[in-house]
Scaffold this active site. Structure first.
Site, PDB file in Angstrom:
ATOM      1  N   PHE A  20       0.938  -0.925   0.060  1.00  0.00           N
ATOM      2  CA  PHE A  20      -0.225   0.250  -0.139  1.00  0.00           C
ATOM      3  C   PHE A  20       1.321   1.264  -0.204  1.00  0.00           C
ATOM      4  O   PHE A  20       0.978   1.866  -1.015  1.00  0.00           O
ATOM      5  CB  PHE A  20      -1.180  -0.362   0.437  1.00  0.00           C
ATOM      6  CG  PHE A  20      -1.327   1.471   1.272  1.00  0.00           C
ATOM      7  CD1 PHE A  20      -1.922   2.321   0.921  1.00  0.00           C
ATOM      8  CD2 PHE A  20      -1.801   1.095   2.267  1.00  0.00           C
ATOM      9  CE1 PHE A  20      -2.990   3.093   1.154  1.00  0.00           C
ATOM     10  CE2 PHE A  20      -2.291   2.458   3.260  1.00  0.00           C
ATOM     11  CZ  PHE A  20      -2.864   3.786   2.202  1.00  0.00           C
ATOM     12  N   ASN A  42       8.733  -9.421  -1.736  1.00  0.00           N
ATOM     13  CA  ASN A  42       8.804 -10.602  -2.060  1.00  0.00           C
ATOM     14  C   ASN A  42       7.037 -11.127  -2.421  1.00  0.00           C
ATOM     15  O   ASN A  42       6.801 -12.136  -2.682  1.00  0.00           O
ATOM     16  CB  ASN A  42       9.635 -11.251  -0.390  1.00  0.00           C
ATOM     17  CG  ASN A  42       8.743 -10.738   0.483  1.00  0.00           C
ATOM     18  OD1 ASN A  42       7.740  -9.593   0.539  1.00  0.00           O
ATOM     19  ND2 ASN A  42       8.969 -11.575   1.353  1.00  0.00           N
ATOM     20  N   ALA A  46       9.764   2.844   7.916  1.00  0.00           N
ATOM     21  CA  ALA A  46       8.833   2.975   8.247  1.00  0.00           C
ATOM     22  C   ALA A  46       8.874   3.171  10.078  1.00  0.00           C
ATOM     23  O   ALA A  46       8.405   1.389  10.301  1.00  0.00           O
ATOM     24  CB  ALA A  46       8.306   1.939   7.817  1.00  0.00           C
ATOM     25  N   TYR A 102       5.312  -7.021  16.259  1.00  0.00           N
ATOM     26  CA  TYR A 102       5.173  -6.584  15.554  1.00  0.00           C
ATOM     27  C   TYR A 102       5.957  -5.206  15.746  1.00  0.00           C
ATOM     28  O   TYR A 102       6.870  -4.515  15.806  1.00  0.00           O
ATOM     29  CB  TYR A 102       4.108  -6.416  15.090  1.00  0.00           C
ATOM     30  CG  TYR A 102       4.061  -4.753  14.195  1.00  0.00           C
ATOM     31  CD1 TYR A 102       4.133  -4.715  12.211  1.00  0.00           C
ATOM     32  CD2 TYR A 102       2.998  -3.435  14.560  1.00  0.00           C
ATOM     33  CE1 TYR A 102       3.790  -4.084  11.878  1.00  0.00           C
ATOM     34  CE2 TYR A 102       2.901  -2.381  13.313  1.00  0.00           C
ATOM     35  CZ  TYR A 102       3.613  -2.410  12.145  1.00  0.00           C
ATOM     36  OH  TYR A 102       3.116  -1.268  11.395  1.00  0.00           O
TER      37      TYR A 102
HETATM   38  P1  NAD Z   1       1.514  -3.239   2.992  1.00  0.00           P
HETATM   39  O1  NAD Z   1       1.236  -4.956   3.988  1.00  0.00           O
HETATM   40  O2  NAD Z   1       0.703  -3.232   2.042  1.00  0.00           O
HETATM   41  O3  NAD Z   1       2.909  -3.105   2.313  1.00  0.00           O
HETATM   42  C1  NAD Z   1       3.748  -3.770   3.268  1.00  0.00           C
HETATM   43  C2  NAD Z   1       4.946  -4.778   1.749  1.00  0.00           C
HETATM   44  O4  NAD Z   1       6.097  -5.275   1.774  1.00  0.00           O
HETATM   45  C3  NAD Z   1       4.388  -5.754   1.026  1.00  0.00           C
HETATM   46  O5  NAD Z   1       4.603  -5.648  -0.160  1.00  0.00           O
HETATM   47  C4  NAD Z   1       5.020  -7.095   1.456  1.00  0.00           C
HETATM   48  O6  NAD Z   1       5.222  -8.083  -0.117  1.00  0.00           O
HETATM   49  C5  NAD Z   1       6.837  -5.941   1.644  1.00  0.00           C
HETATM   50  N1  NAD Z   1       7.592  -7.716   2.259  1.00  0.00           N
HETATM   51  C6  NAD Z   1       7.692  -7.648   3.446  1.00  0.00           C
HETATM   52  N2  NAD Z   1       7.863  -8.655   4.373  1.00  0.00           N
HETATM   53  C7  NAD Z   1       9.031  -8.571   3.469  1.00  0.00           C
HETATM   54  C8  NAD Z   1      10.180  -8.915   3.031  1.00  0.00           C
HETATM   55  N3  NAD Z   1      11.343  -9.530   3.819  1.00  0.00           N
HETATM   56  N4  NAD Z   1      11.178  -8.941   1.785  1.00  0.00           N
HETATM   57  C9  NAD Z   1      10.692  -7.562   1.290  1.00  0.00           C
HETATM   58  N5  NAD Z   1       9.329  -7.294   0.952  1.00  0.00           N
HETATM   59  C10 NAD Z   1       8.567  -7.607   1.691  1.00  0.00           C
HETATM   60  O7  NAD Z   1       1.675  -2.709   4.447  1.00  0.00           O
HETATM   61  P2  NAD Z   1       1.558  -0.954   4.409  1.00  0.00           P
HETATM   62  O8  NAD Z   1       0.444  -0.472   4.934  1.00  0.00           O
HETATM   63  O9  NAD Z   1       2.368  -0.354   2.932  1.00  0.00           O
HETATM   64  O10 NAD Z   1       2.877  -0.308   5.354  1.00  0.00           O
HETATM   65  C11 NAD Z   1       4.440  -0.168   4.916  1.00  0.00           C
HETATM   66  C12 NAD Z   1       5.178  -0.267   6.187  1.00  0.00           C
HETATM   67  O11 NAD Z   1       4.740   1.072   6.770  1.00  0.00           O
HETATM   68  C13 NAD Z   1       5.363  -0.826   6.713  1.00  0.00           C
HETATM   69  O12 NAD Z   1       6.934  -0.924   7.436  1.00  0.00           O
HETATM   70  C14 NAD Z   1       4.441  -0.313   7.958  1.00  0.00           C
HETATM   71  O13 NAD Z   1       4.694  -1.538   9.465  1.00  0.00           O
HETATM   72  C15 NAD Z   1       4.795   0.931   8.112  1.00  0.00           C
HETATM   73  N6  NAD Z   1       3.370   1.213   8.886  1.00  0.00           N
HETATM   74  C16 NAD Z   1       2.080   1.430   7.953  1.00  0.00           C
HETATM   75  C17 NAD Z   1       0.471   1.986   8.099  1.00  0.00           C
HETATM   76  C18 NAD Z   1      -0.142   1.943   7.758  1.00  0.00           C
HETATM   77  O14 NAD Z   1      -1.054   2.706   8.196  1.00  0.00           O
HETATM   78  N7  NAD Z   1      -0.841   2.013   6.568  1.00  0.00           N
HETATM   79  C19 NAD Z   1       1.107   2.712  10.034  1.00  0.00           C
HETATM   80  C20 NAD Z   1       2.613   2.204  10.775  1.00  0.00           C
HETATM   81  C21 NAD Z   1       3.749   1.713   9.789  1.00  0.00           C
END
Ligand code: NAD
Ligand code: UDP
Length: 330
Positions: free
Chosen positions: A12, A33, A115, A146
């Site tokens: 996302f 991945n 992040a 987490y």
């Molecule tokens: P998401 O699940 O949509 O995206 C995470 C991406 O990371 C996915 O595409 C997944 O395939 C990839 N991924 C996971 N493990 C991996 C690995 N070992 N190697 C390569 N790719 C890998 O989640 P998001 O909401 O886009 O979150 C992105 C980041 O932002 C994360 O670190 C999350 O902790 C942080 N975050 C998001 C929010 C939110 O509200 N969306 C809030 C706080 C923190």
């Protein structure tokens, strides 16, 4: 031309960041991945000559040829449902993944941003949450995989900054929403909108009195961009301080979708934070940043996106879509 590596690119937030950095005129290398991501989020970027995709697990040694000005580590499962399903991968991507990418940043002399999350504050006893609050986290509860991965990620990033003099940035992201969230990832907004679109009851956990503060994705991306370009290396909260109870949020979604869904109450998950609201004084002062998009507008854009998806996506069990068929990897 500046070159940036974005991990979690097919997720996302990662997909929105790739778009933004391409717009800034940079060469973007997206890495993912696909464990919780989806190639459909970045399909439209594949023909861009300034974009390349690298299908790779960052917990394994990361090799990127050429120079890198910036490394943005956004890979990690992010929804409670995802990280409860894959707790060990969650710990590994926060710990080993961050270590590998910090090593890469050192070798390439890149500026590095992670992040982080409001989850580092746990179920907070200080409200609203300021960056100097150390948090109230249960390390051995279901969310521990987490929360502690993210706390370790901050600690190792600060160690590389202090010991190796690496240029680092830490963004503490509060609940963010927008197009390209996964309908079935269990987070509250896609859960409620998916339920409304499928004609199902809206599931509020607990009595709905717990609060969250929702930030629209474009506002978040602007805050992250400003932080990366700043010279500030301590954590900065980025989020929208407008707080709402989950019960009220359910009512807003029902009103917006024009559906007459019933609210049903389900048990509150263990360690679910009772309140969450960012104090964004630091972001205002240091980055001149504050959110611009109202919840009303952001929710409408997001709902229009979910409505525009082919109907079958509403019923996808898992969106996991492999790399097959995407041969544009350069
Ligand atoms: P998401 O699940 O949509 O995206 C995470 C991406 O990371 C996915 O595409 C997944 O395939 C990839 N991924 C996971 N493990 C991996 C690995 N070992 N190697 C390569 N790719 C890998 O989640 P998001 O909401 O886009 O979150 C992105 C980041 O932002 C994360 O670190 C999350 O902790 C942080 N975050 C998001 C929010 C939110 O509200 N969306 C809030 C706080 C923190
Ligand atoms: N929630 C809910 N119904 C759902 C999904 C989530 O009431 O179908 C609640 C959840 O218990 C939490 C809030 O909504 O209090 C936000 O949950 P989410 O999973 O989006 O993220 P969190 O902020 O807990 O990481």
């Amino acid at each position: 031309m500046k070159r940036v590596l974005i991990t979690g690119a097919a997720g996302f937030l990662g997909s929105h960041l790739c778009e933004r950095f391409l717009k800034e005129g940079m060469y973007v290398i997206g890495m993912d991945n696909l464990i919780t991501g989806d190639m459909r989020n970045i399909e439209h970027l594949m023909p861009d000559p300034n974009f390349e995709f690298n299908h790779h697990d960052v917990t394994k040694y990361v090799h990127v040829p050429g120079e890198l000005d910036y490394i943005m580590h956004f890979a990690s499962p992010a929804s409670p449902i995802d990280y409860l399903k894959i707790p060990i991968q969650t710990l590994k991507v926060g710990a080993m993944g961050t270590h590998n990418l910090l090593g890469l940043a050192r070798a390439k002399k890149s500026r590095f941003i992670i992040a982080s999350t409001s989850e580092v504050y746990g179920d907070p006893l200080v409200h609203p949450q300021t960056e100097d609050y150390w948090g109230h986290v249960n390390p051995i509860g279901p969310r521990g995989c987490y929360d502690e991965a993210k706390r370790y990620q901050e600690a190792i990033t600060m160690a590389y900054h202090r010991y190796h003099g690496l240029e680092t940035r830490i963004v503490r992201i509060f609940n963010t929403y927008g197009p390209r969230m996964r309908l079935n990832d269990g987070r509250v907004l896609p859960a409620f909108m998916g339920q409304a679109l499928r004609g199902e009851d809206i599931t509020v956990f607990g009595d709905g009195s717990q609060t969250r503060s929702f930030c629209y994705v474009d506002d978040l991306v602007e805050g992250i961009y400003r932080l990366l370009m700043s010279d500030y290396s301590l954590p900065v909260n980025i989020g929208n301080p407008k707080e709402i109870t989950i019960g009220q949020f359910a009512e807003e979604i029902i009103k917006l979708t024009g559906t007459d869904q019933k609210v049903v109450y389900k048990p509150l998950p263990q360690d679910d934070p009772k309140q969450r609201q960012p104090d964004i004084s630091k972001a205002k002062e240091i980055l001149g940043w504050e959110p611009k998009v109202s919840r009303e507008e952001g929710l409408r854009i997001t709902y229009d996106y979910f409505r525009s998806l082919p109907k079958e996506r509403l019923y996808e069990e898992s969106n996991h879509r492999g790399f097959e068929g995407f041969s544009a990897n350069k």
